[in-house]
Enzyme design. Structure first.
Site, PDB file in Angstrom:
ATOM      1  N   TRP A 204      62.590 -71.386   2.657  1.00  0.00           N
ATOM      2  CA  TRP A 204      62.128 -71.609   1.275  1.00  0.00           C
ATOM      3  C   TRP A 204      62.608 -72.961   0.758  1.00  0.00           C
ATOM      4  CZ3 TRP A 204      65.053 -70.688  -3.672  1.00  0.00           C
ATOM      5  CH2 TRP A 204      66.442 -70.682  -3.470  1.00  0.00           C
ATOM      6  N   ASP A 205      63.544 -73.576   1.471  1.00  0.00           N
ATOM      7  CA  ASP A 205      64.054 -74.896   1.106  1.00  0.00           C
ATOM      8  C   ASP A 205      62.904 -75.889   0.894  1.00  0.00           C
ATOM      9  OD1 ASP A 205      65.937 -73.327   2.479  1.00  0.00           O
ATOM     10  OD2 ASP A 205      67.074 -75.049   3.164  1.00  0.00           O
TER      11      ASP A 205
ATOM     12  N   LYS B   3      77.455 -68.070  -4.004  1.00  0.00           N
ATOM     13  CA  LYS B   3      77.344 -69.082  -2.949  1.00  0.00           C
ATOM     14  C   LYS B   3      76.596 -70.318  -3.456  1.00  0.00           C
ATOM     15  CE  LYS B   3      75.462 -69.572   1.733  1.00  0.00           C
ATOM     16  NZ  LYS B   3      74.506 -69.019   2.694  1.00  0.00           N
ATOM     17  N   GLN B   4      75.532 -70.096  -4.200  1.00  0.00           N
ATOM     18  CA  GLN B   4      74.668 -71.201  -4.655  1.00  0.00           C
ATOM     19  C   GLN B   4      73.948 -70.746  -5.906  1.00  0.00           C
ATOM     20  OE1 GLN B   4      72.492 -70.031  -0.962  1.00  0.00           O
ATOM     21  NE2 GLN B   4      70.904 -71.331  -1.838  1.00  0.00           N
TER      22      GLN B   4
ATOM     23  N   GLU C   9      73.565 -65.544  -1.448  1.00  0.00           N
ATOM     24  CA  GLU C   9      73.639 -64.623  -0.305  1.00  0.00           C
ATOM     25  C   GLU C   9      74.995 -63.922  -0.198  1.00  0.00           C
ATOM     26  OE1 GLU C   9      72.457 -67.173   2.920  1.00  0.00           O
ATOM     27  OE2 GLU C   9      70.335 -66.767   2.608  1.00  0.00           O
TER      28      GLU C   9
END
Ligand code: BGC
Length: 766
Positions: A357-358, A600-601, A488
């Site tokens: 998906w990046d 995480k992000q 995640e």
């Protein structure tokens, strides 16, 4: 990696001084690519020290059979990997009968590497004491942007005394992947041919049956004069090349020019590959190294013309952004809708070289604005071409009636990821694909993509969300259970706000687009509805599900909730963690990570970034203030989004710190893993942190808009933007703004909220 060996320079990546510990990191940092092939910066000559060999051909992959401890129904059968390809740069160098190896030299002086990002030229030189002979080597190589099948190497050897040299340039198909589940053989060699100064190996990938022809041609020069030393062919089981014997005088350079590269069955019929390889060599052999390099310089100068970002006053920031732009261009040039942008590009094996998906969430804005819009359209077309596979993928998981679930990781449209919490649960990836269609249309104004391709994709995605949501009587709302959000470090959670919000957005957007298409182009709408077997009631169902989607929030804190139950966690901020335990993914058990509040992000903030028009500044500020302190930024994709949001909120120092973290992630090896390869997809996020963050660029009502907020250290920021087929050249100082357009027609720009209409250029005090 010892950072002291890498001085900063605005246009170059440099390593100075021999430090064995740096070899693998430098092999990543000095990687070369031209969108079609790529290679790590391995030494050409033999090296017995630690090294990670890597040569890659775009789109040529192997389906490595899945290996898991406990099989779960629905797991993909294989993980597609862009695999290590035959190497064409190699040479054996024997000096007075001894194989030269830098690892065995008694002394090494003047070791220097340089990657000139302006031209894509990689240079390495050193002086080594080897068996009491001082051997000086200078090697230069590049992968041609102008001739994408061709790479060029010039390798010069000088010794301080007369010696006998045996030089064997070769190509080698005896290569393996580090990353292999079952130690399978990936390649089978079909033929090896050598004649004159040329050699050719044709090999095919097992199972996927791609044929790749690897070729080379060698020429030898002494003090610049071509030698017509007769080369002898030399052939091993998996290798082929030539041997040149030469009596070399002292202090006289012996130079090998080696042309090499690949032709593959992705582009040519198998039967013609050898001929195609010879055609490439015939053409290139007519030209000298310097003429080929002139072409290369021109091709890179064209790239930089519309992609460069110039920062005055801050060399480390300058070097970093150019490195990111350079690597993105080495990875994907946009001509081939069958290729995509792997998270490690051509610099390593992790992530298999596949599509994530990046691409949609991070890379499309970069390619859209630094190249013409056909490039971004090719990236969208890639997903359109894989829609059938996305529908099959959803069917495998029990969905029906044309619902599409795009894979988390893919090469050909089939899912490759096989951790249940990601394969089955990280379904938010579907939303990024719909968002990219919206983003592309908003940016380019190209209204033809949706009727031709996009609408079918949007229908498949909306159908998926409608079926994946379930109705909770207790909440009297639709809920989405058992998911993994972008963060995640949480698995199998209920009602991840980002997932629910983006699903809601997808259903509304698809419904609106279909309704609009029925009005603007009824023929297209009918064709698409027939093709997708669309039932009229679906429109109302999507709307109803979207309108009644549950979005968790906390009224006391006045923030949205990352997921149900987030506030039950022990809310200790990341800054209060023991620094010795960071990064937590290298120190904590997975169980401990899952129970922790650490993010995480960007997750909630990813949503507020993508759908920013829907949230006022106060809401963004509250959510940023609440979630960022729990964010550990252990994904390369994290700091860039935070930098953009921090800029928007006027948190200037944080914005700059996040910028350096994203931009210099690999150059300064923040995550101590650069040896594995570079983080290519997050590099597009770095570009966004400057253009969307510090320059505050957006598209508003079909015009570009800017709200500049330069970091204190920057005297000047200039860059170019390709917007709707015109190049906008922007120059921003701390308190002034200038824009020039390559068009004589009237243009509109919004700067700091004020609309300006101008012809050719505009200059403003801020
Ligand atoms: C991130 C994902 C990303 C993947 C590939 C993971 O670490 O969490 O969001 O898609 O890397 O870059």
């Amino acid at each position: 990696m010892n950072l002291d060996n890498y001085p900063q320079h605005p246009w170059k990546i440099i390593e100075e001084g021999w430090n064995k510990e740096n070899t693998k990191a430098s092999e990543s940092l000095f990687s070369l690519g031209n969108g079609v092939m790529g290679q790590r910066a391995n030494f050409e000559e033999d090296y017995s020290g630690s090294s990670f060999q890597g040569s890659y051909v775009g789109g040529v992959y192997y389906p490595d059979k899945t290996r898991v401890g406990w099989w779960k129904n629905g797991y993909p059968e294989y993980f597609a990997k862009v695999l290590n390809a035959p190497n064409w740069i190699g040479l054996h160098l024997q000096i007075n009968g001894e194989l030269f190896d830098l690892n065995k030299a008694t002394k090494i002086e003047g070791f220097y590497r340089e990657l000139d990002m302006e031209t894509g030229l990689y240079t390495r030189r050193f002086k080594a004491l080897f068996n009491d002979i001082t051997v000086s080597v200078e090697s230069k190589r590049f992968l041609s942007l102008a001739r994408p099948k061709l790479g060029v190497l010039e390798y010069s050897i000088t010794t301080d005394q007369a010696v006998t040299i045996e030089l064997q340039p070769y190509i080698d198909a005896g290569i393996t992947n580090h990353d292999s589940n079952w130690d399978d053989q990936f390649w089978a060699i079909d033929q090896k041919v050598g004649s004159g100064n040329r050699a050719y190996i044709e090999a095919h990938t097992l199972k996927t049956n791609f044929s790749v022809g690897t070729f080379m041609a060698a020429q030898l020069f002494e003090a610049g004069v071509e030698l017509d030393s007769p080369a002898t062919q030399k052939e091993g089981d998996q290798k082929i090349g030539q041997v040149f014997f030469h009596k070399l005088k002292a202090n006289t350079p012996l130079t090998l020019v080696k042309l090499g590269g690949y032709v593959s069955s992705r582009n040519f019929p198998k039967a013609t590959l050898e001929k195609e390889a010879n055609d490439v060599l015939d053409e290139a052999s007519k030209l000298t190294f310097s003429t080929l390099f002139e072409e290369q310089k021109k091709a890179w100068s064209n790239v930089w013309k519309s992609a460069d970002i110039h920062i005055e006053g801050d060399t480390k920031a300058q070097q970093a952004i150019r490195f990111n732009i350079f690597q993105l261009n080495q990875t994907y040039t946009g001509e081939d809708a069958g290729l995509n942008i792997g998270p490690k590009g051509f610099t390593g094996e992790k992530y298999g070289g596949s599509t994530y998906w990046d691409t949609e969430a991070y890379c499309i804005p970069f390619y859209m604005a630094t190249k013409n819009q056909t490039v971004a359209r090719n990236l969208l077309t890639y997903r359109y071409n894989q829609l059938d596979r996305a529908i099959e993928n959803a069917e495998k998981l029990g969905f029906s009636k044309g619902a599409a679930l795009y894979p988390m990781v893919t090469m050909n449209g089939e899912e490759c990821h096989n951790e249940w919490e990601i394969t089955f649960e990280e379904i938010h990836r579907n939303s990024a694909i719909a968002f990219a269609i919206f983003n592309y249309t908003r940016y380019t104004g190209d209204l033809s993509y949706i009727p031709v391709m996009g609408m079918e994709v949007l229908i498949g995605i909306a159908r998926f969300w409608r079926q994946r949501a379930s109705f909770s009587s207790a909440k009297n709302k639709y809920v989405i259970l058992g998911v993994t959000g972008p963060n995640e470090y949480e698995n199998n959670v209920n009602n991840n706000w980002y997932t629910n919000y983006s699903a809601q957005w997808c259903m509304s957007y698809a419904a609106d687009q279909l309704a609009a298409l029925r009005l603007s182009s009824p023929k297209d709408a009918t064709r698409i509805e027939q093709k997708t077997n669309f039932q009229n009631e679906e429109l109302a169902q999507w709307k109803e599900t979207a309108e009644n989607m549950y979005l968790p929030k906390d009224d006391t804190l006045n923030v949205v909730l990352q997921q149900d139950g987030f506030l039950d966690k022990e809310l200790v901020k990341a800054a209060d963690l023991n620094p010795a335990e960071r990064p937590i993914n290298q120190h904590w058990s997975w169980d401990r990570i899952l129970r922790s509040p650490y993010i995480k992000q960007a997750d909630v903030l990813q949503g507020m970034y993508l759908f920013e028009d829907k949230f006022d500044e106060a809401t963004l500020r509250r959510n940023y203030a609440f979630y960022e302190p729990f964010t550990v930024h252990e994904s390369s994709l994290s700091p860039c989004v935070h930098s953009i949001i921090a800029s928007k909120l006027g948190e200037d120092e944080a914005a700059y710190t996040f910028y350096l973290q994203t931009a210099r992630l690999d150059l300064d090896d923040y995550n101590a893993e650069v040896e594995e390869g570079l983080h290519i997809t997050s590099m597009a996020g770095t570009w966004m942190s400057i253009v969307e963050g510090f320059a505050g660029m957006r598209v508003q009502n079909n015009s570009l808009s800017f709200s500049p907020r330069l970091p204190k250290a920057w005297d000047k920021l200039s860059f170019k933007i390709n917007f709707r087929w015109h190049i906008y050249s922007l120059v921003m100082l701390q308190n002034s703004f200038y824009c020039e357009v390559d068009s004589a027609t009237e243009k509109t720009l919004i700067v700091e909220g004020t609309t300006h209409v101008f012809v050719k250029h505009i200059s403003l005090e801020l």
